[in-house]
Design a protein around this motif. Structure first.
Motif, PDB file in Angstrom:
ATOM      1  N   MET A   1       0.149  13.228  -0.135  1.00 26.96           N
ATOM      2  CA  MET A   1      -0.468  12.881  -1.337  1.00 26.96           C
ATOM      3  C   MET A   1      -1.503  13.886  -1.613  1.00 26.96           C
ATOM      4  SD  MET A   1      -2.594   9.593  -2.825  1.00 26.96           S
ATOM      5  CE  MET A   1      -4.033  10.348  -1.794  1.00 26.96           C
TER       6      MET A   1
ATOM      7  N   LEU B   1       0.995  -1.268   0.074  1.00 27.54           N
ATOM      8  CA  LEU B   1      -0.088   0.250  -0.071  1.00 27.54           C
ATOM      9  C   LEU B   1       0.707   1.388  -0.085  1.00 27.54           C
ATOM     10  CD1 LEU B   1      -2.820   1.419   0.360  1.00 27.54           C
ATOM     11  CD2 LEU B   1      -2.449   1.116   2.931  1.00 27.54           C
TER      12      LEU B   1
ATOM     13  N   ILE C   1       0.944   4.044  -2.839  1.00 22.39           N
ATOM     14  CA  ILE C   1       0.528   5.401  -2.841  1.00 22.39           C
ATOM     15  C   ILE C   1       1.996   6.385  -3.039  1.00 22.39           C
ATOM     16  CG2 ILE C   1       0.136   7.375  -0.913  1.00 22.39           C
ATOM     17  CD1 ILE C   1      -1.231   5.325   0.716  1.00 22.39           C
ATOM     18  N   CYS C   2       3.027   6.102  -2.892  1.00 18.89           N
ATOM     19  CA  CYS C   2       4.360   6.612  -3.604  1.00 18.89           C
ATOM     20  C   CYS C   2       4.397   6.826  -4.772  1.00 18.89           C
ATOM     21  CB  CYS C   2       5.540   6.114  -2.915  1.00 18.89           C
ATOM     22  SG  CYS C   2       5.728   6.241  -1.107  1.00 18.89           S
TER      23      CYS C   2
ATOM     24  N   TYR D   1       1.947   6.536  -7.105  1.00 19.59           N
ATOM     25  CA  TYR D   1       0.755   7.266  -7.797  1.00 19.59           C
ATOM     26  C   TYR D   1       1.070   8.618  -7.474  1.00 19.59           C
ATOM     27  CZ  TYR D   1      -3.715   9.540  -7.766  1.00 19.59           C
ATOM     28  OH  TYR D   1      -4.893  10.362  -7.888  1.00 19.59           O
ATOM     29  N   THR D   2       1.578   8.963  -6.177  1.00 18.01           N
ATOM     30  CA  THR D   2       1.994  10.400  -6.014  1.00 18.01           C
ATOM     31  C   THR D   2       3.059  10.930  -6.661  1.00 18.01           C
ATOM     32  OG1 THR D   2       1.356   9.995  -3.595  1.00 18.01           O
ATOM     33  CG2 THR D   2       2.160  12.154  -4.030  1.00 18.01           C
TER      34      THR D   2
ATOM     35  N   VAL E   1       2.973   5.427   5.899  1.00 14.02           N
ATOM     36  CA  VAL E   1       1.733   5.492   4.989  1.00 14.02           C
ATOM     37  C   VAL E   1       0.833   6.744   5.346  1.00 14.02           C
ATOM     38  CG1 VAL E   1      -0.680   4.284   4.576  1.00 14.02           C
ATOM     39  CG2 VAL E   1       1.559   2.865   4.622  1.00 14.02           C
TER      40      VAL E   1
ATOM     41  N   LEU F   1       0.278   9.621   2.776  1.00  7.46           N
ATOM     42  CA  LEU F   1      -1.256   9.848   2.442  1.00  7.46           C
ATOM     43  C   LEU F   1      -1.611  11.277   2.708  1.00  7.46           C
ATOM     44  CD1 LEU F   1      -3.528   8.021   1.573  1.00  7.46           C
ATOM     45  CD2 LEU F   1      -4.278   7.833   4.093  1.00  7.46           C
TER      46      LEU F   1
END
Length: 337
Positions: free
Chosen positions: A286, A11, A15-16, A18-19, A279, A283
């Motif tokens: 992001m 996860l 997230i990393c 995607y950002t 995370v 998050l």
């Protein structure tokens, strides 16, 4: 536990990724340093929260503890002229005493941890606001040596613009994490904590001093909250009693749950808590970088994260129980045959 760790690590990487794809500012050295720094600060709070959660308890006063220590330290140093060598031990000693107070109320008075720490949440913030007349506290231009504990950087890859320097708070986190991991996984007392979290009554009948271990868990949590509060105020150099540390308990609890700590107690991993803290920080980063219009719903996202963690924990436990029952039934049938 390994599957949970791999899941939360996946996860974090997602997230990393995607950002990084959606924002060209994510991989900037300054942003990475800030992420590591913030992860270290919240990681310290989350490790403390994890010890209480492992025993099946909860501590809602972490944010107010951060506030109380965060305003008391500069208040003593700048307004009352105390020395660093007196003020720092005092605020850390205060954290230990508050942890003892929580633990005694939970174990001796048999009060619910939720009620005890919810009252603590109100009491400590109220004391901080009353003690300082609700005035912002800070170090101004002084105490740079002390503040370097939280603001310093180690140039492990060299110096200069664009070169990553490791935040000093990372060293504090590493020391805390190593001690916590050894205590939890390599000592008999860590086994005691895990055992009483799974079944307190059975642990008591087995001779485990459950009350002392619960007391210890609250002392550890409160002490690390005090340490975190001190680092936060040394870093920011300003603490407004009305909002300093607000909702930090949510970040700490969410990171611990994400990292594999079961709210039922009996399960937890320090490595998982560290990844869970990362995370939560990534998050938030992001949202700020990619979806700035959604900053107002950050707490809603944290709430969903905690809820999702609890639901997944419940589903996994029911699935495991069902599989265990099926295997036992199959074994019984084979035995009869």
């Amino acid at each position: 536990m390994m599957k949970k760790l791999l899941g939360i690590l996946g996860l974090l990487l997602a997230i990393c990724l995607y950002t990084a794809v959606c924002s060209d500012r994510f991989l900037l050295v300054g942003n990475i340093q800030n992420l590591v720094h913030r992860t270290a600060l919240f990681g310290i709070l989350s490790i403390g929260a994890a010890f209480v959660i492992i025993t099946g308890g909860i501590d809602l006063s972490i944010g107010s503890m951060v506030c109380l220590v965060g305003v008391t330290l500069p208040w003593l140093l700048t307004q009352h002229g105390w020395s660093v060598w007196t003020a720092v031990p005092l605020v850390m000693g205060l954290s230990v005493v508050i942890g003892l107070f929580h633990g005694l109320l939970v174990t001796r008075m048999r009060l619910q941890p939720f009620i005890v720490t919810l009252c603590g949440l109100l009491i400590y913030r109220g004391i901080a606001r009353g003690m300082t007349s609700d005035q912002s506290q800070g170090f101004a231009l002084g105490f740079k040596g002390l503040r370097s504990i939280a603001t310093g950087h180690l140039p492990i890859f060299g110096t200069g613009a664009g070169v990553f320097e490791l935040p000093a708070t990372t060293f504090t986190l590493i020391i805390v994490a190593i001690i916590a991991a050894i205590f939890l996984n390599k000592t008999i007392y860590g086994r005691y904590l895990l055992a009483l979290g799974r079944n307190e009554q059975a642990a008591r009948y087995s001779g485990i001093p459950t009350e002392r271990m619960i007391l210890l868990a609250y002392v550890i949590c409160s002490t690390l909250a005090g340490l975190g509060g001190m680092l936060f105020v040394l870093d920011i150099n300003a603490a407004q009693p009305s909002d300093f540390g607000n909702f930090y308990e949510l970040y700490a609890i969410a990171a611990a749950v994400l990292g594999g700590c079961s709210l039922r107690g009996g399960e937890g991993s320090i490595l998982g808590v560290l990844i869970g803290s990362a995370v939560m920080v990534v998050l938030s980063n992001m949202i700020n970088l990619v979806h700035p219009n959604y900053q107002n719903v950050e707490f809603a996202i944290i709430g969903f994260v905690i809820l999702a963690g609890v639901i997944v924990d419940e589903v996994v436990k029911r699935f495991a129980a069902r599989r265990r029952a099926v295997r036992q039934a199959q074994a019984a049938e084979r035995g009869e045959g």
